[in-house]
Scaffold this active site. Structure first.
Site, PDB file in Angstrom:
ATOM      1  CE  LYS A 243      -5.680  -8.891  -6.153  1.00 17.13           C
ATOM      2  NZ  LYS A 243      -5.822  -7.445  -6.281  1.00 17.13           N
TER       3      LYS A 243
HETATM    4  C1  E4P Z   1      -4.028  -5.425  -4.269  1.00 21.22           C
HETATM    5  O1  E4P Z   1      -3.895  -6.552  -4.627  1.00 21.22           O
HETATM    6  C2  E4P Z   1      -5.092  -5.016  -3.341  1.00 21.22           C
HETATM    7  O2  E4P Z   1      -6.347  -5.171  -3.919  1.00 21.22           O
HETATM    8  C3  E4P Z   1      -4.862  -3.586  -2.906  1.00 21.22           C
HETATM    9  O3  E4P Z   1      -3.496  -3.467  -2.529  1.00 21.22           O
HETATM   10  C4  E4P Z   1      -5.773  -3.135  -1.806  1.00 21.22           C
HETATM   11  O4  E4P Z   1      -5.353  -1.881  -1.341  1.00 21.22           O
HETATM   12  P1  E4P Z   1      -6.293  -0.936  -0.456  1.00 21.22           P
HETATM   13  O5  E4P Z   1      -6.552  -1.625   0.848  1.00 21.22           O
HETATM   14  O6  E4P Z   1      -5.500   0.319  -0.277  1.00 21.22           O
HETATM   15  O7  E4P Z   1      -7.556  -0.742  -1.247  1.00 21.22           O
END
Ligand code: E4P
Length: 217
Positions: A83
């Site tokens: 990622k």
């Molecule tokens: C996933 O890849 C993201 O990091 C995550 O969904 C972020 O979610 P949030 O905005 O609720 O922290």
């Protein structure tokens, strides 16, 4: 629509996985912090439970360092998706790592243009953040729809991984739009089972059943 679980909580992942609800997992530095565990150890354990893509996020900010971190994370298991943030250096990293055959999830996407760049850099997944756009009074779901249209216009193969999913309503809207994947916390996936009429109906059935005085077993 594939379901990824947005957590580094191994017990929660295992519970949903046993139900067939887990096509993959996403983590981020905040979720690793919440788990209280070492990133390499916990990611390895998640990969031993889930056969689909498991996103592990780099934390460097320059392309060279992100590439090195990405290669180390990818060595944890064959189902790692590295990622990277949607910055210029993140896009460079995406191009290099996807060229080496690794899955890459480009995260922190907040615009259609960013999603276009990620697709051109060879991203396996693009992660537009729905909830965080809603948080600032923008329409997160509109972004999912716009990216769907743009990717379909040009047959991009990058999968739309709707992220920052905060409610069961977000989940159903993503499915209606045609997001390839949504990633949501375990609590949201469980909340998708809830309906007030289900509770009301079950309550009535239980009351009527008691009045019959019967037993099945
Ligand atoms: C996933 O890849 C993201 O990091 C995550 O969904 C972020 O979610 P949030 O905005 O609720 O922290």
């Amino acid at each position: 629509m594939k379901f990824f679980v947005d957590t580094a909580d191994v017990a929660a992942i295992a519970e949903l996985n046993d139900l067939g609800m887990v096509d993959g997992v996403t983590t981020n530095p905040s979720l690793i912090l919440k788990s209280g565990r070492d990133i390499i150890e916990v990611t390895k354990e998640i990969c031993s439970i889930v056969s689909g893509p498991v996103s592990a996020e780099v934390v460097a900010l320059t392309a060279d360092e992100m590439i090195a971190e990405g290669r180390k994370l990818a060595a944890i298991a064959p189902n790692i998706a590295v990622k990277v943030p949607l910055t210029w250096d993140g896009l460079k990293t995406c191009k290099v790592l996807s060229g080496e055959g690794f899955m890459v999830n480009v995260t922190l996407c907040f615009s259609t243009n960013q999603a276009l760049l990620a697709a051109k850099a060879g991203a396996t997944f693009i992660s537009p953040f729905v909830g965080r756009l809603d948080d600032i009074n923008l329409d997160g779901m509109e972004l999912i729809a716009d990216i769907r249209q743009v990717y379909d216009n040009y047959d991009f193969e990058t999968q739309i991984l709707a992220a920052s999913i905060r409610s069961a309503n977000h989940a159903s809207q993503c499915a209606l739009i045609g997001a390839d994947v949504m990633t949501a916390p375990p609590s949201v996936i469980k909340a998708m089972a809830n309906h007030i009429l289900t509770d009301k109906g079950l309550d009535q059935f239980m009351k009527d059943w008691a009045k019959t005085g019967q037993k099945i077993i």
